[in-house]
Scaffold this active site. Structure first.
Site: not given
Ligand code: GDP
Ligand code: IMO
Ligand code: MG
Length: 422
Positions: A13, A16-17, A40-42, A129, A223, A301, A412
């Site tokens: 998280d 990356k997305g 979950g890539h946002t 998850t 991840q 969530g 930012v």
């Molecule tokens: P990923 O799994 O690495 O793609 O990351 P996620 O999407 O799970 O979580 C990153 C969260 O931070 C998402 O809700 C993005 O929209 C948000 N985000 C990404 N870059 C920034 C940033 O620079 N500032 C803020 N406030 N939010 C960000």
């Molecule tokens: P992104 O790509 C954050 C965590 C789970 C759990 C452990 C094992 O969005 O960064 P699994 O379902 O793989 O057996 O869960 O890894 N986990 C993540 N945490 N971001 C993710 O992906 C994750 N994918 C798995 O919460 O602790």
């Molecule tokens: Mg994510």
């Protein structure tokens, strides 16, 4: 020509997305190499937010091809839901999305086994998850798995049935776990037809041919390094190799084709699920980070655990990945703090430790912090790196000195546009 890799250096998280979407115009192909619907890539642009799980984050950009590599595990139901959400965008999926025939399938019974084993772990839960990731990769390495290519064989239904029977024998060991498999199987088989309607290819040949022709590929990690099955905080990890090496096995590209390794990290730390997290803050400051950063899982969530940036952990991640440049995310979230803390070492049994330890989960690693002044300025409207406040510049320079890798981007805000290249 070459492959650049973008991957998370913390517990997932990192953003990356968002960054893959920002970088896609520089590449012909975006390829996912591991993980599956646990990710979950946002992405945010033009006022809309999109969350992708299996589909690479280059899908919204016009000219890029998106490849789901052999290292990915696919749940046809999650995949179909993702495709449905793309419908309003009129993306020509048969041209722009390709799936490796060697990617493995997540069966409904994989999800059941994931849930049954987690339930049985009681207070030792990994915090999976529950998408069936662990059981699907177990069948892959155990040589029992079903692959996308199998969908086209006349023996597919028989193969499915054999594996399902094996899974039912496993599930019989969990008498307290109730389930209705039929209810899950029907949509699964329906959605398989959708998967089959898309180009399912020998992706290793495809990618290597493109490389020979001079195309640039961006490998999108899922991840983060601390969730890697070998180098993460085992057993509180996922079941794939999330590190740079995973790019080669998950796409079939040679290590010599890799050029840049872009390591992405938040200006602080988060973790969702169980397991060690040395700098975790179970106090008002941690709560503030969660609120400011909207730290709730994009897939489940769940609230994310929050803490200060951990340089011991980050140096370890840079080392195992061979990171050549760093991108720092969510700097805006720290704008509310007067002072920013950074963990420079751990204190373990009275000794100072600066190498990430093997057994960080069983020993008490007390973070040793250094403090830097906060910037207390709203960063979200900044247009260029030159505009950032002096205190943030100092923070970036301090990190570069400590980590010995340049920071080339500061993010930012969640939107595409809120990205400052240095
Ligand atoms: P990923 O799994 O690495 O793609 O990351 P996620 O999407 O799970 O979580 C990153 C969260 O931070 C998402 O809700 C993005 O929209 C948000 N985000 C990404 N870059 C920034 C940033 O620079 N500032 C803020 N406030 N939010 C960000
Ligand atoms: P992104 O790509 C954050 C965590 C789970 C759990 C452990 C094992 O969005 O960064 P699994 O379902 O793989 O057996 O869960 O890894 N986990 C993540 N945490 N971001 C993710 O992906 C994750 N994918 C798995 O919460 O602790
Ligand atoms: Mg994510």
């Amino acid at each position: 020509m070459n492959v650049d890799v973008l991957l998370g250096l913390q517990w997932g998280d990192e953003g990356k997305g968002k960054i893959v979407d920002v970088l896609t115009p520089n590449y012909s192909v975006i390829a996912r190499f591991q993980g599956g619907p646990n990710a979950g890539h946002t992405l945010e642009f033009e006022g809309n937010k999109h969350v992708l799980h299996t589909i690479p984050s280059g899908i919204f950009r016009k000219d890029a091809i998106n490849v789901i590599g052999n290292g990915v595990v696919i749940d046809p139901i999650v995949f179909a839901t993702e495709l449905q959400k793309l419908e309003p965008y009129n993306i020509n999926l048969s041209e722009r999305l390709k799936i490796s025939k060697k990617a493995h399938l997540i069966l409904p019974t994989h999800r059941l086994i994931d849930a049954a084993t987690e339930q049985a772990k009681e207070d030792k839960k990994i915090g999976s998850t529950l998408k069936g990731i662990g059981p699907a990769y177990m069948d892959k390495t155990g040589r029992n798995g079903l692959r996308i290519g199998d969908l086209f064989l006349p023996t597919f239904v028989q193969k499915y049935s054999d594996l399902k029977d094996k899974h039912l024998r496993i599930l019989a060991h969990f008498p307290d776990f109730n389930f209705n498999l039929q209810e899950m199987e029907q949509p699964w088989f329906e959605k398989i037809e959708l998967l089959k309607s898309l180009p399912c290819i020998d992706s290793e040949h495809y990618l290597n041919k493109l490389l020979k022709q001079g195309s640039k590929i961006l490998a999108e990690g899922a991840q983060g390094t601390m969730l890697d099955v070998d180098f993460g905080t085992y057993p509180f990890v996922t079941s794939s190799n999330t590190v740079t090496a995973g790019t080669c096995t998950g796409l079939g590209i040679p290590p010599t084709s890799i050029k840049k390794v872009i390591g992405i990290f938040k200006a602080y730390c988060t973790r969702v699920g169980s397991g060690p997290f040395p700098t975790e803050l179970n106090d008002e400051t941690g709560e503030r980070m969660r609120k400011e950063g909207k730290e709730f899982g994009a897939t489940t969530g769940r609230p994310r655990r929050c803490g200060w940036l951990d340089l011991v952990q980050l140096k370890y991640a840079i080392m195992v990945n061979g990171v050549t440049e760093l991108y720092m995310m969510k700097a805006d979230v720290l704008s509310v703090f007067d002072e920013i803390q950074l963990c420079e070492a751990y204190e373990v049994n009275g000794k100072r430790v600066s190498d990430f330890p093997y057994d960080v989960h069983s020993l008490k690693a007390n973070p040793i912090y250094t403090k830097l002044p906060g910037w207390k300025v709203d960063l979200t409207g900044l247009q260029s790196y030159e505009q950032i406040p002096e205190a943030l510049k100092n923070y970036v320079e301090y990190l570069e000195q400590q980590l010995e890798v340049p920071i080339r981007l500061v993010s930012v805000g969640p939107d595409r546009a809120q990205t400052l290249f240095k």
